[in-house]
Structure formats: structure tokens, C-alpha cells
Write an enzyme that holds these catalytic residues in place. Structure first.
Site, mmCIF file in Angstrom:
data_model
loop_
_atom_site.group_PDB
_atom_site.id
_atom_site.type_symbol
_atom_site.label_atom_id
_atom_site.label_comp_id
_atom_site.label_asym_id
_atom_site.label_seq_id
_atom_site.Cartn_x
_atom_site.Cartn_y
_atom_site.Cartn_z
ATOM 1 N N GLY A 71 33.552 23.511 -29.652
ATOM 2 C CA GLY A 71 34.461 22.391 -29.439
ATOM 3 C C GLY A 71 35.882 22.830 -29.161
ATOM 4 O O GLY A 71 36.338 23.876 -29.641
ATOM 5 N N GLY A 117 29.260 24.021 -31.109
ATOM 6 C CA GLY A 117 28.703 23.021 -30.212
ATOM 7 C C GLY A 117 28.139 23.612 -28.938
ATOM 8 O O GLY A 117 27.247 23.019 -28.318
ATOM 9 N N GLU A 140 32.771 27.129 -37.878
ATOM 10 C CA GLU A 140 33.442 25.865 -38.216
ATOM 11 C C GLU A 140 34.033 25.835 -39.625
ATOM 12 O O GLU A 140 35.155 25.367 -39.823
ATOM 13 C CB GLU A 140 32.466 24.692 -38.040
ATOM 14 C CG GLU A 140 32.117 24.395 -36.595
ATOM 15 C CD GLU A 140 31.050 25.333 -36.051
ATOM 16 O OE1 GLU A 140 30.796 25.295 -34.838
ATOM 17 O OE2 GLU A 140 30.471 26.105 -36.851
ATOM 18 N N ASP A 148 28.064 21.672 -37.431
ATOM 19 C CA ASP A 148 27.733 20.352 -36.917
ATOM 20 C C ASP A 148 26.805 20.438 -35.715
ATOM 21 O O ASP A 148 26.153 21.449 -35.485
ATOM 22 C CB ASP A 148 29.026 19.608 -36.548
ATOM 23 C CG ASP A 148 29.872 20.364 -35.531
ATOM 24 O OD1 ASP A 148 29.553 21.521 -35.207
ATOM 25 O OD2 ASP A 148 30.880 19.786 -35.060
#
Length: 387
Positions: A71, A117, A140, A148
């Protein structure tokens, strides 16, 4: 059919040749980080091709030296005041479900960095090809976020407690390691990757056996690297099976004093440097994921990400992004600063279900509802900016 994205500067390029479509993440200078526009375009093309009877095979790749570094953290930081980032969060989780359940054959060509991601766009695919230059990690928690984009479902299904280890320590896996643990399906030397892509294009078919046979023409059998953490799995399982973060750290530190376990100390340093709040949320999410379905994991992760970006219990996410991506002083000031000060009540609040209309809406089973649940059909567009 033959169609190519008209704008070569677009963040996602799409090319259709015969029965094969190629999607390229095209932000090479930014390591193909995932922005709102990236998510929007990837979702658009994947929906189009799944509905198109002419499309049989989809190839997924990244431009430059990375597939995707995950991300766009600067995007999150810039959008912290007006909830801008919440739109991309909703779209990304919805997209993750469709990638996991995609109805056409997909091949990821993963050359270089693949994180967070970005890995969510490769690991679930039927065929995920890596090279000697591939580097996987889940960083993360180190910046105050959590693992995630479906990884609370993926990581607990790795051998032993390797998933907990990877996500709490930001440890890296090579391409060979990824194949060994099931995060990738094939290892192909990087100098053969373009030739493999051309062969898949000329195959002009999505037949799984045919695609597999082509990939296996180029792939080689590999063993994990000699210094891989996979050879440390016995110690990892012993420590990372503990229920609490404090117990994991205490156990891991105790193991570090044993002969041959000198490798633990630099890993422990990284672990202790990460956001205590992010670590505790991540650990619980991975633990819960062991018994949750994919939709359950995605809905849970959606809540966690929304709550973290809205600073429901902590502003560590923005402090982590500031320290590692904006100011780059690498000196985050976590609040609270130690695991013992992160209360269970605060962690419980992060996992509390939203009211039904605010949950992530994934489509029900069945072709008729396959592409339901989009952001535009949720209540979120009307709530943007209203914290």
C-alpha cells in the site's frame, strides 16, 4: 481482439492479445505501491475479463524491479484528515475477495519485491512464479498497521507458527523459500521470465494443465536457502505459539541465549522496535484467522484497518508512516511505548463488529451476485469525512 491502455503513464496498464490479457502495475519508481487509482483500475480490468468469454488467461506483473511494495503509505498519511483513504480500503478488501475467487486462470510473474497488499495480488493465484530476485515480507506491524488484505487467512495456514513469526518480525523470504512454504507455485530464473511470458501469450489458452506444462518447462526444482529461517522452524514454533505478545518476546529472548541461536538477536531488535499496538492487533488477528473463513478474515481485517486509520485507539499508524516514509528519521515514538501498556480493552475495541451497514459487503455465493458489494453501493460514499 487487441487492445492496449492508451496512456503509457497510467499506473496500471492492460493489454489484450487473443485470449490472453496482461495487467501491469506501472509505478516502477515507487516500487508499484498500491494507490486508490491502482485498486480502481485493477478491479475494473479483472471484472471486465472475467465477464468476457474471449478472455481465457490473465497474466499479472509489475514494471521495474518490484512487483509491488504494498500500500501507498504516503497516500494514507495525506488522507488522514478527510477519510480519503477509507475508499481505497473498502475497494481493496472487496478486490481481495475477487482475486481469491477469480473464475479465470491467472498467472503472476513476481520479479523483485512483493510485500503486503502487493503479495495479496499474487499469493492467492493458481500460478505464482517467483525468481532469485523475489523478496517477500509483511512489514505492516512495524509501522503500526496489521497484516491485512487476506493475510490473516493466508499466514496461519503456513507451516507451524511461521505466519506469526513473519508478520511480527518483518522477516523476509526469498523466492525459493516462498515456493517451499506454498506462497508461490514455481521458481523460474529471472533471465527466463520474459521467454515464459511470451510462451504463455502464444499458448493463447487458459487451460490449467496447459498453462502448468508451459510454466514447468521453465521452472526448476529448488531447495530453501541454507540460511533460511525455515531451518529455524522448531525454535520459531516453540516461541511463537504463545498466546500473548509478551510471552512470545520473553520466550524468544530466552532462546537467544542457547548456542546456535545468535540469529535471534537482530530479529528480536526489529520485533521490539515495532509498534506495540500494531503487534498486538496483528497477533490476535492471525490467531483468530486459524479458524476463520476467508470472508470472515476479510471483514475482520476491514474493521481493523478502518479503526487504525481513524485512530480509534492509537495514532501509531501515522507516527510509523511519518518516521519511516515521510521524515525518515527511523525514530517513531509509539503511544503507548511498551506491550504491557497496551490494554486488552483497547484491543477488544478494535475487533468489535460494526453495525451491519458499515461492514464490508462481500457478494453472496452464486454467479448472479458475483460482483455485488462494491464501494459505490455501500453507505461509505455518503459518510466520507464524517468521523
Amino acid at each position: 481482439m487487441a487492445e492496449e491502455s492508451l496512456n503509457a503513464n497510467e499506473v496500471v496498464l492492460a493489454e489484450e492479445t487473443g485470449h490472453v490479457s496482461v495487467i501491469t502495475l506501472n509505478r516502477p519508481r515507487q516500487l508499484n505501491v498500491i494507490s486508490s487509482r491502482v485498486v480502481e483500475l485493477v478491479a475494473k480490468y479483472l471484472e471486465k475479463w472475467e465477464k468476457d468469454d474471449d478472455t481465457k488467461l490473465v497474466i499479472f506483473k509489475g514494471a521495474g524491479r518490484a512487483f509491488s511494495a504494498g500500500g501507498d503509505l504516503k497516500m494514507f498519511y495525506a488522507g488522514r484528515k478527510d477519510d480519503f483513504c477509507l475508499e481505497v480500503v473498502y475497494r481493496m478488501y472487496w478486490l481481495c475477495y475477487h482475486i481469491h475467487t477469480y473464475q479465470k486462470t491467472m498467472v503472476a510473474l513476481v520479479h523483485g519485491i512483493v510485500m503486503g497488499g502487493g503479495a495479496a495480488m499474487t499469493v492467492p493465484l493458481k500460478f505464482s512464479v517467483v525468481t532469485e530476485n523475489t523478496v517477500f515480507s509483511m512489514p505492516e506491524a512495524s509501522v503500526g498497521l496489521h497484516s491485512d488484505c487476506s493475510f490473516s487467512y493466508i499466514l496461519p495456514r503456513l507451516p507451524g507458527y511461521l505466519g506469526e513469526y513473519l508478520t511480527l518480525t518483518n522477516a523476509r523470504l526469498s523466492g525459493k523459500d516462498m515456493v517451499a512454504v506454498g506462497l508461490a507455485t514455481h521458481f523460474v530464473p529471472s533471465e527466463k521470465l520474459n521467454e515464459l511470458e511470451n510462451r504463455l501469450l502464444s499458448l493463447n489458452s487458459g487451460d490449467e494443465n496447459a498453462v502448468r506444462n508451459v510454466i514447468e518447462e521453465f521452472s526448476i526444482d529448488v531447495l530453501p536457502e541454507e540460511e533460511t529461517i525455515l531451518n529455524k522452524l522448531q525454535t520459531i514454533n516453540k516461541c511463537f505459539c504463545k498466546e500473548s505478545l509478551e510471552e512470545i518476546i520473553e520466550s524468544f529472548e530466552a532462546e537467544g541465549w542457547n548456542n546456535g541461536n545468535e540469529w535471534i538477536w537482530p530479529v528480536l531488535k526489529v520485533l521490539k522496535r515495532a509498534s506495540p499496538t500494531g503487534l498486538k492487533i496483528t497477533l490476535r488477528s492471525i490467531q483468530e484467522g486459524r479458524t476463520q473463513t476467508l470472508p470472515e478474515c476479510l471483514k475482520k481485517e476491514f474493521r481493523l484497518t478502518m479503526n487504525l486509520l481513524r485512530s480509534v485507539v492509537s495514532e501509531d499508524v501515522y507516527e510509523g508512516i511519518r518516521a519511516f516514509s515521510i521524515d525518515k528519521d527511523n525514530a517513531p515514538k509509539w503511544n503507548p511505548p511498551t506491550p504491557g501498556e497496551v490494554s486488552n480493552e483497547k484491543i477488544d475495541l478494535m475487533f468489535k463488529p460494526f453495525s451491519p451497514e458499515l461492514e464490508l459487503h462481500l457478494p453472496a455465493e452464486g454467479k448472479a451476485s458475483r460482483w455485488d458489494g462494491k464501494y459505490e453501493d455501500s453507505v461509505y460514499p455518503s459518510l466520507r469525512g464524517n468521523k
